[in-house]
Design a protein around this motif. Structure first.
Motif, PDB file in Angstrom:
ATOM      1  N   VAL B 368      -8.732   3.369   4.061  1.00  0.00           N
ATOM      2  CA  VAL B 368      -7.522   3.329   3.498  1.00  0.00           C
ATOM      3  C   VAL B 368      -7.766   3.597   1.872  1.00  0.00           C
ATOM      4  N   ALA B 369      -8.771   2.808   1.337  1.00  0.00           N
ATOM      5  CA  ALA B 369      -9.168   2.742   0.045  1.00  0.00           C
ATOM      6  C   ALA B 369      -9.769   3.934  -0.483  1.00  0.00           C
ATOM      7  N   SER B 370     -10.456   4.624   0.484  1.00  0.00           N
ATOM      8  CA  SER B 370     -10.975   6.007   0.328  1.00  0.00           C
ATOM      9  C   SER B 370     -10.007   7.230   0.225  1.00  0.00           C
ATOM     10  N   ILE B 371      -9.013   6.925   0.912  1.00  0.00           N
ATOM     11  CA  ILE B 371      -7.856   8.129   1.043  1.00  0.00           C
ATOM     12  C   ILE B 371      -7.237   7.907  -0.359  1.00  0.00           C
ATOM     13  N   ALA B 372      -6.686   6.640  -0.579  1.00  0.00           N
ATOM     14  CA  ALA B 372      -5.956   6.164  -1.825  1.00  0.00           C
ATOM     15  C   ALA B 372      -6.627   6.752  -3.120  1.00  0.00           C
ATOM     16  N   LYS B 373      -7.839   6.446  -3.336  1.00  0.00           N
ATOM     17  CA  LYS B 373      -8.869   6.815  -4.225  1.00  0.00           C
ATOM     18  C   LYS B 373      -8.545   8.308  -4.485  1.00  0.00           C
ATOM     19  N   GLU B 374      -8.801   8.968  -3.432  1.00  0.00           N
ATOM     20  CA  GLU B 374      -8.771  10.623  -3.329  1.00  0.00           C
ATOM     21  C   GLU B 374      -7.340  11.174  -3.878  1.00  0.00           C
ATOM     22  N   TYR B 375      -6.287  10.457  -3.586  1.00  0.00           N
ATOM     23  CA  TYR B 375      -4.832  11.125  -4.117  1.00  0.00           C
ATOM     24  C   TYR B 375      -4.294  10.116  -5.095  1.00  0.00           C
ATOM     25  N   ALA B 376      -5.207   9.309  -5.736  1.00  0.00           N
ATOM     26  CA  ALA B 376      -4.875   8.512  -6.785  1.00  0.00           C
ATOM     27  C   ALA B 376      -3.648   7.508  -6.633  1.00  0.00           C
ATOM     28  N   LEU B 377      -3.664   6.861  -5.305  1.00  0.00           N
ATOM     29  CA  LEU B 377      -2.443   5.946  -4.850  1.00  0.00           C
ATOM     30  C   LEU B 377      -3.252   4.675  -5.256  1.00  0.00           C
ATOM     31  N   HIS B 378      -2.205   3.720  -5.635  1.00  0.00           N
ATOM     32  CA  HIS B 378      -2.272   2.309  -5.854  1.00  0.00           C
ATOM     33  C   HIS B 378      -2.294   1.480  -4.407  1.00  0.00           C
ATOM     34  N   VAL B 379      -3.231   0.989  -4.262  1.00  0.00           N
ATOM     35  CA  VAL B 379      -3.137  -0.052  -3.065  1.00  0.00           C
ATOM     36  C   VAL B 379      -3.345  -1.568  -3.476  1.00  0.00           C
ATOM     37  N   LYS B 380      -2.151  -2.226  -3.291  1.00  0.00           N
ATOM     38  CA  LYS B 380      -1.982  -3.745  -3.437  1.00  0.00           C
ATOM     39  C   LYS B 380      -2.043  -4.653  -2.327  1.00  0.00           C
ATOM     40  N   LEU B 381      -2.839  -5.501  -2.258  1.00  0.00           N
ATOM     41  CA  LEU B 381      -3.055  -6.234  -1.022  1.00  0.00           C
ATOM     42  C   LEU B 381      -2.821  -7.935  -1.600  1.00  0.00           C
ATOM     43  N   ASP B 382      -1.799  -8.369  -0.867  1.00  0.00           N
ATOM     44  CA  ASP B 382      -1.362  -9.690  -1.091  1.00  0.00           C
ATOM     45  C   ASP B 382      -1.264 -10.425  -0.086  1.00  0.00           C
ATOM     46  N   SER B 383      -2.305 -11.695   0.225  1.00  0.00           N
ATOM     47  CA  SER B 383      -2.360 -12.190   1.483  1.00  0.00           C
ATOM     48  C   SER B 383      -2.329 -13.669   1.214  1.00  0.00           C
ATOM     49  N   VAL B 384      -1.643 -14.545   1.902  1.00  0.00           N
ATOM     50  CA  VAL B 384      -1.481 -15.914   2.050  1.00  0.00           C
ATOM     51  C   VAL B 384      -2.230 -16.140   3.600  1.00  0.00           C
ATOM     52  N   LEU B 385      -3.248 -17.027   3.356  1.00  0.00           N
ATOM     53  CA  LEU B 385      -4.153 -17.493   4.552  1.00  0.00           C
ATOM     54  C   LEU B 385      -3.148 -18.274   5.656  1.00  0.00           C
ATOM     55  N   HIS B 386      -2.996 -17.717   6.688  1.00  0.00           N
ATOM     56  CA  HIS B 386      -2.338 -18.250   7.989  1.00  0.00           C
ATOM     57  C   HIS B 386      -0.633 -18.014   7.765  1.00  0.00           C
ATOM     58  N   GLU B 387      -0.324 -17.248   6.717  1.00  0.00           N
ATOM     59  CA  GLU B 387       0.978 -16.926   6.465  1.00  0.00           C
ATOM     60  C   GLU B 387       1.374 -15.250   6.689  1.00  0.00           C
ATOM     61  N   GLY B 388       0.340 -14.377   6.128  1.00  0.00           N
ATOM     62  CA  GLY B 388       0.656 -13.239   6.436  1.00  0.00           C
ATOM     63  C   GLY B 388       0.209 -12.112   5.458  1.00  0.00           C
ATOM     64  N   THR B 389       0.074 -11.073   5.528  1.00  0.00           N
ATOM     65  CA  THR B 389      -0.565 -10.110   4.497  1.00  0.00           C
ATOM     66  C   THR B 389       0.357  -8.964   4.205  1.00  0.00           C
ATOM     67  N   THR B 390       0.657  -8.431   2.862  1.00  0.00           N
ATOM     68  CA  THR B 390       1.471  -7.551   2.441  1.00  0.00           C
ATOM     69  C   THR B 390       0.681  -6.507   1.882  1.00  0.00           C
ATOM     70  N   VAL B 391       0.734  -5.156   2.409  1.00  0.00           N
ATOM     71  CA  VAL B 391       0.023  -3.965   1.622  1.00  0.00           C
ATOM     72  C   VAL B 391       1.073  -3.255   1.098  1.00  0.00           C
ATOM     73  N   ARG B 392       0.982  -2.797  -0.311  1.00  0.00           N
ATOM     74  CA  ARG B 392       1.790  -1.921  -1.032  1.00  0.00           C
ATOM     75  C   ARG B 392       0.973  -0.927  -1.311  1.00  0.00           C
ATOM     76  N   ILE B 393       1.511   0.333  -0.984  1.00  0.00           N
ATOM     77  CA  ILE B 393       0.791   1.551  -1.399  1.00  0.00           C
ATOM     78  C   ILE B 393       1.946   2.293  -2.237  1.00  0.00           C
ATOM     79  N   SER B 394       1.564   2.360  -3.579  1.00  0.00           N
ATOM     80  CA  SER B 394       2.343   2.871  -4.434  1.00  0.00           C
ATOM     81  C   SER B 394       1.880   4.121  -5.276  1.00  0.00           C
ATOM     82  N   TRP B 395       2.625   5.194  -5.722  1.00  0.00           N
ATOM     83  CA  TRP B 395       2.249   6.315  -6.454  1.00  0.00           C
ATOM     84  C   TRP B 395       2.750   6.667  -7.839  1.00  0.00           C
TER      85      TRP B 395
END
Lengths: 111, 395
Positions: B368-395
């Motif tokens: 994911v990071a490699s592709i995002a880097k190639e196309y200058a996409l921003h990957v934001k990873l927010d996570s709370v242990l035992h609650e869940g993860t949110t991945v946001r791909i923005s451009w």
């Protein structure tokens, strides 16, 4: 008028009088000697260097004058002999030596 | 068996950090040793120069002593301290009190014999007879004009040469140090490469045969089993795609095209529908229409698949996944086990896995990071242990 002249003469003679221990007890004898008093000082300086050591050496000699601890060379000792032991008290002797040092020390005199 | 030619070994950031620390420490120690050697060399050169000056200075001192003697004898008549244009001088009594000085400084070390200070040489001699009460005489002369320049030039030349040699040695040393690490990474990469190659044919055979089956003609039990086989095969197929990307990414040429993200996301959600079903995951999505991105279709698919695959894989049974497509981003939120705050930065590194209870190689987010880097996409990873993860791909 005579009284006035007498008072003036007395004042002048008092002003010119030798008042210090050094002037009263050292100069009179040394004045008559062939080797002047400054030459003694420079010989002490040549041998003892610092103020304290010069004064210590002089004190030691004046309190117990002997041919062995004299600063003079043997020829002069033989000719003039050794002086008599000082009759001055320690404080007087110290005062006389301080005056002697101040008069001939080289610190302020060199240009 | 595949050949390991053109195989790039990417050192991960922690390893790079270690290498940087090693290089910094090595350079620091090298410079420290060189500085010490330079200090010793400078001392030797200085002593040699002073030794060469000693005889001349001794002669000059004797001349000055003769003048002091003459002044001492004539002290009543003469009071001018003897001066010489070749040097400055000073005299001190036995209590180290200055009698007279023409020196440029008042601080003189009378316990030394000869020394160098501020480009001036100081020569100290003790008198045998204390003329004018002087026990010590000090002569001050300027140091030879080009001396320090010559020494520093030599030091710089030799220093640079030795430093270069040590850097070359350090480089080879580093190579030796890295060899076991490189070999381990190469071994792992070779294993993945070989596995990938061997996976391709059987997975394709399974998937194409399942597609050819008409599930409606089968009874429910068999149909259920076939569905499970489909899920398993798709998981393997997905893994195969990841590994292929990993192995061949530098050889694949991107074929960018304008993609309707809503269509692509729907297609991918459909692709994973059986997996959602198998884990009883509640899927909710809000996909805006008319959002396009110019990107290689395979790579965008890979990017979405990896995030969705993680969201499913690390989700709990009966959990939820929320997919939102907005004009500036794609957000995929899950109710999985989450990642510890301190480990989020490492999540995008290859072979990093935080939970070994589920399958995988730890390469998904690295892709994911490699592709995002190639196309200058921003990957934001927010996570709370035992609650869940949110991945946001923005451009």
């Amino acid at each position: 008028m005579v009284k006035k002249v007498l008072i003036f003469t007395l004042v002048i003679s008092c002003l010119g009088a030798k008042t210090g221990v050094y002037e009263k007890n050292c100069i009179p004898c040394h004045e008559d000697m062939a080797v002047k008093i400054d030459k003694f000082f420079y010989r002490y300086l040549l041998k003892y260097s610092s103020e304290m050591e010069v004064k210590n050496a002089m004190t030691k000699y004046l309190k117990n004058p002997k041919a062995e601890n004299s600063i003079l060379v043997d020829g002069l000792i033989n000719r003039f002999g050794v002086k008599k032991k000082t009759t001055l008290r320690d404080t007087e002797l110290q005062e006389a030596l301080d005056t002697y040092w101040d008069q001939y020390q080289v610190f302020d005199k060199l240009k | 068996m595949l050949v390991l030619k053109n195989w790039d070994i990417n050192l991960r950031s922690r390893e790079k950090k270690t290498l940087r620390s090693f290089l910094f420490l090595y350079a620091f120690l090298t410079l420290l040793i060189l500085a010490f050697v330079a200090f010793l060399y400078y001392g030797l050169e200085r002593d040699l120069m002073l030794q060469n000056q000693r005889e001349t200075l001794s002669n000059l001192t004797n001349e000055q002593i003769a003048r002091l003697k003459s002044l001492h004898v004539n002290l009543g008549k003469e009071q001018t301290y003897p001066r010489d244009e070749r040097f400055n001088s000073a005299i001190y009594d036995s209590s180290l009190k200055q009698i007279f000085s023409t020196l440029g400084t008042h601080k003189v070390n009378l316990y030394e014999d000869i020394y160098l200070k501020a480009d001036r040489i100081y020569f100290i001699k003790e008198l045998e007879s204390y003329y004018l009460g002087a026990r010590y005489i000090v002569l001050e002369v300027p140091a030879p004009p080009t001396w320090s320049e010559k020494v520093f030039r030599k030091l710089l030349g030799y220093g640079a040469l030795i430093f270069s040699i040590l850097v070359v040695i350090g480089y080879f040393l580093l190579g030796l140090l890295l060899r076991p690490m490189k070999e381990t990474i190469a071994l792992l990469d070779r294993f993945i490469k070989d596995t990938t190659h061997e996976l391709n044919t059987p997975v394709n055979a399974i998937l194409s045969n399942i597609e050819m089956m008409d599930l409606h003609t089968l009874d429910e039990t068999v149909s259920k089993k076939i569905k499970r086989i489909t899920i398993a095969s798709k998981t393997i197929s997905n893994l195969y795609d990841d590994l292929t990307y990993l192995v061949l990414s530098h050889k694949i040429l991107s074929q960018d095209e304008t993609i309707d993200l809503k269509v692509l996301l729907e297609e991918r959600l459909e692709y994973f529908s059986l997996l959602f079903e198998s884990k009883k995951i509640q899927l909710s999505y809000s996909l805006e229409e008319g959002i396009y991105l110019t990107i290689d279709r395979k790579k965008m698919t890979k990017l979405i698949d990896n995030i969705l695959s993680n969201a499913i894989k690390y989700n709990k049974m009966g959990g939820m996944i929320e997919v939102v497509l907005s004009p500036q981003s794609i957000t995929i939120k899950d109710s999985g086990r989450g990642i510890d705050k301190n480990q989020i930065d490492q999540a995008f590194e290859r072979y990093t896995r935080f939970d070994r209870s589920v399958g995988g190689f730890g390469i998904g987010l690295s892709i994911v990071a490699s592709i995002a880097k190639e196309y200058a996409l921003h990957v934001k990873l927010d996570s709370v242990l035992h609650e869940g993860t949110t991945v946001r791909i923005s451009w």
